[in-house]
Motif scaffolding. Structure first.
Motif, PDB file in Angstrom:
ATOM      1  N   TRP A  87      -4.207   4.669 -10.771  1.00  0.00           N
ATOM      2  CA  TRP A  87      -3.847   3.786  -9.660  1.00  0.00           C
ATOM      3  C   TRP A  87      -3.629   2.339 -10.113  1.00  0.00           C
ATOM      4  N   LEU A  88      -4.534   1.787 -10.898  1.00  0.00           N
ATOM      5  CA  LEU A  88      -4.475   0.354 -11.207  1.00  0.00           C
ATOM      6  C   LEU A  88      -3.183  -0.074 -11.909  1.00  0.00           C
ATOM      7  N   PRO A  89      -2.685   0.659 -12.910  1.00  0.00           N
ATOM      8  CA  PRO A  89      -1.428   0.222 -13.532  1.00  0.00           C
ATOM      9  C   PRO A  89      -0.239   0.214 -12.584  1.00  0.00           C
ATOM     10  N   LEU A  90      -0.320   0.948 -11.481  1.00  0.00           N
ATOM     11  CA  LEU A  90       0.781   1.010 -10.522  1.00  0.00           C
ATOM     12  C   LEU A  90       0.775  -0.168  -9.548  1.00  0.00           C
ATOM     13  N   LEU A  91      -0.308  -0.948  -9.557  1.00  0.00           N
ATOM     14  CA  LEU A  91      -0.454  -2.017  -8.575  1.00  0.00           C
ATOM     15  C   LEU A  91       0.609  -3.119  -8.701  1.00  0.00           C
ATOM     16  N   PRO A  92       0.942  -3.610  -9.907  1.00  0.00           N
ATOM     17  CA  PRO A  92       1.967  -4.663  -9.979  1.00  0.00           C
ATOM     18  C   PRO A  92       3.299  -4.244  -9.369  1.00  0.00           C
ATOM     19  N   LEU A 122       0.825  -1.205   0.000  1.00  0.00           N
ATOM     20  CA  LEU A 122       0.000   0.000   0.000  1.00  0.00           C
ATOM     21  C   LEU A 122       0.865   1.264   0.000  1.00  0.00           C
ATOM     22  N   LEU A 123       1.934   1.261   0.788  1.00  0.00           N
ATOM     23  CA  LEU A 123       2.805   2.425   0.838  1.00  0.00           C
ATOM     24  C   LEU A 123       3.502   2.679  -0.496  1.00  0.00           C
ATOM     25  N   TRP A 124       3.959   1.594  -1.132  1.00  0.00           N
ATOM     26  CA  TRP A 124       4.633   1.786  -2.415  1.00  0.00           C
ATOM     27  C   TRP A 124       3.640   2.072  -3.523  1.00  0.00           C
ATOM     28  N   TRP A 125       2.417   1.643  -3.424  1.00  0.00           N
ATOM     29  CA  TRP A 125       1.364   2.027  -4.372  1.00  0.00           C
ATOM     30  C   TRP A 125       1.134   3.526  -4.294  1.00  0.00           C
ATOM     31  N   TRP A 126       0.962   3.999  -3.061  1.00  0.00           N
ATOM     32  CA  TRP A 126       0.771   5.440  -2.846  1.00  0.00           C
ATOM     33  C   TRP A 126       2.003   6.234  -3.246  1.00  0.00           C
ATOM     34  N   THR A 127       3.201   5.718  -2.961  1.00  0.00           N
ATOM     35  CA  THR A 127       4.450   6.410  -3.296  1.00  0.00           C
ATOM     36  C   THR A 127       4.547   6.682  -4.792  1.00  0.00           C
ATOM     37  N   GLN A 128       4.282   5.662  -5.597  1.00  0.00           N
ATOM     38  CA  GLN A 128       4.372   5.851  -7.043  1.00  0.00           C
ATOM     39  C   GLN A 128       3.373   6.896  -7.529  1.00  0.00           C
ATOM     40  N   HIS A 129       2.140   6.790  -7.060  1.00  0.00           N
ATOM     41  CA  HIS A 129       1.100   7.731  -7.505  1.00  0.00           C
ATOM     42  C   HIS A 129       1.445   9.153  -7.078  1.00  0.00           C
ATOM     43  N   LEU A 130       1.955   9.307  -5.870  1.00  0.00           N
ATOM     44  CA  LEU A 130       2.304  10.634  -5.367  1.00  0.00           C
ATOM     45  C   LEU A 130       3.448  11.241  -6.161  1.00  0.00           C
ATOM     46  N   LEU A 131       4.553  10.500  -6.300  1.00  0.00           N
ATOM     47  CA  LEU A 131       5.748  11.057  -6.923  1.00  0.00           C
ATOM     48  C   LEU A 131       5.614  11.198  -8.437  1.00  0.00           C
ATOM     49  N   LEU A 132       4.689  10.473  -9.041  1.00  0.00           N
ATOM     50  CA  LEU A 132       4.415  10.657 -10.467  1.00  0.00           C
ATOM     51  C   LEU A 132       3.435  11.797 -10.717  1.00  0.00           C
ATOM     52  N   GLY A 133       2.985  12.426  -9.653  1.00  0.00           N
ATOM     53  CA  GLY A 133       2.094  13.565  -9.804  1.00  0.00           C
ATOM     54  C   GLY A 133       0.716  13.197 -10.321  1.00  0.00           C
TER      55      GLY A 133
END
Length: 294
Positions: free
Chosen positions: A208-213, A192-203
């Protein structure tokens, strides 16, 4: 004359090579998974990125953890030391040194740093956030987000992760229920933290879904490394301290951070390739891959 005739020829070769590379990039999504993965890892510069992340975490993010802990109540300091003990398997002299730093006199630390010092320390620690942002952008082949738009995201990421670190010990122990639950909770919270991290830092430029893997792969990799660290870190620290004295702890921590961020870099960059595969790409609505940026 020969040299003058050679220059246009070389220019034509360069243009032809650039056109060929663009064409290969455009059709890369149709290539087999291993080929796409190799191209992605070469593009991301795995070892270089992991080393930079480890260096920034060691030089900025780790010190800020101790600085902020000195301003927190004793219960929070105990939670930080428990997290380091549980996740890294610290014990004996190495654990005593960490506890001694966290037990530093609050008044002396406040006088030494002050509000301005803490702010400067926090801002310098965002260098780790910036390198991580660049990793996410390279993994998803996106242009760099300007500092004006990303600055608050660097600080938000740092504060959330510092907060998460204070409870990692309780999560890893399953809040006292059992080791099995602890591993599951550690994997879940990490993903969950790394899911949120990617979405946050990618602006928010990738849904959300493509970032899940990538998030699941990163959480799984760090969960495995957390278990391995409890076997490796104590023995390595004891051996290093015997050979190099107090610097042994530094060598062990830095080398382990390189291993950790290599796993993070591999997982996030691989997550992009996995999310773009066949049916999974359609299920996750993964955007079409863009030409690789330099």
């Amino acid at each position: 004359m020969t040299e003058q005739r050679g220059r246009p020829s070389r220019a034509r070769w360069v243009r032809a090579g650039s056109t060929w590379l663009r064409g290969r990039t455009a059709t890369l999504r149709d290539a087999p998974f291993p080929r796409r993965l190799v191209a992605q890892l070469v593009h991301v510069h795995v070892l270089d990125t992991a080393t930079r992340l480890a260096a920034q975490a060691f030089l900025t993010a780790v010190p800020v953890l101790f600085v902020l802990a000195a301003f927190m109540p004793q219960a929070v300091r105990n939670s930080v030391s428990e997290s380091l003990r549980t996740v890294l398997g610290l014990r004996g002299a190495s654990l005593d040194e960490v506890k001694q730093v966290l037990r530093s006199n609050r008044t002396q630390t406040t006088d030494a740093f002050g509000a301005a010092g803490v702010l400067v320390t926090l801002l310098s620690a965002t260098s780790c956030s910036r390198v991580l942002q660049r990793l996410c952008e390279r993994s998803w082949h996106l242009p760099h987000l300007s500092g004006r738009l990303a600055a608050w995201r660097w600080l938000a990421w740092l504060l959330v992760w510092l907060t998460a670190l204070t409870v990692q010990g309780q999560v890893r122990s399953g809040f006292g229920v059992g080791h099995g639950l602890g591993i599951f909770l550690y994997l879940l919270t990490g993903a969950l933290l790394w899911w949120w991290t990617q979405h946050l830092l990618l602006g928010g430029r990738v849904r959300w879904l493509p970032l899940l893997p990538g998030a699941v792969l990163t959480g799984a990799a760090l969960t495995a490394l957390s278990s391995a660290s409890r076997l490796y870190i104590p023995r390595s620290v004891d051996r290093s301290v015997t050979q190099f004295g107090p610097l042994g702890l530094v060598f062990t921590l830095l080398s382990w951070l390189i291993v950790v961020f290599t796993a993070v870099t591999l997982a996030i960059s691989t997550g992009y390739v996995v999310a773009g595969q066949g049916r999974l790409a359609r299920l996750l609505s993964t955007p079409e891959p863009a030409p690789a940026d330099d």
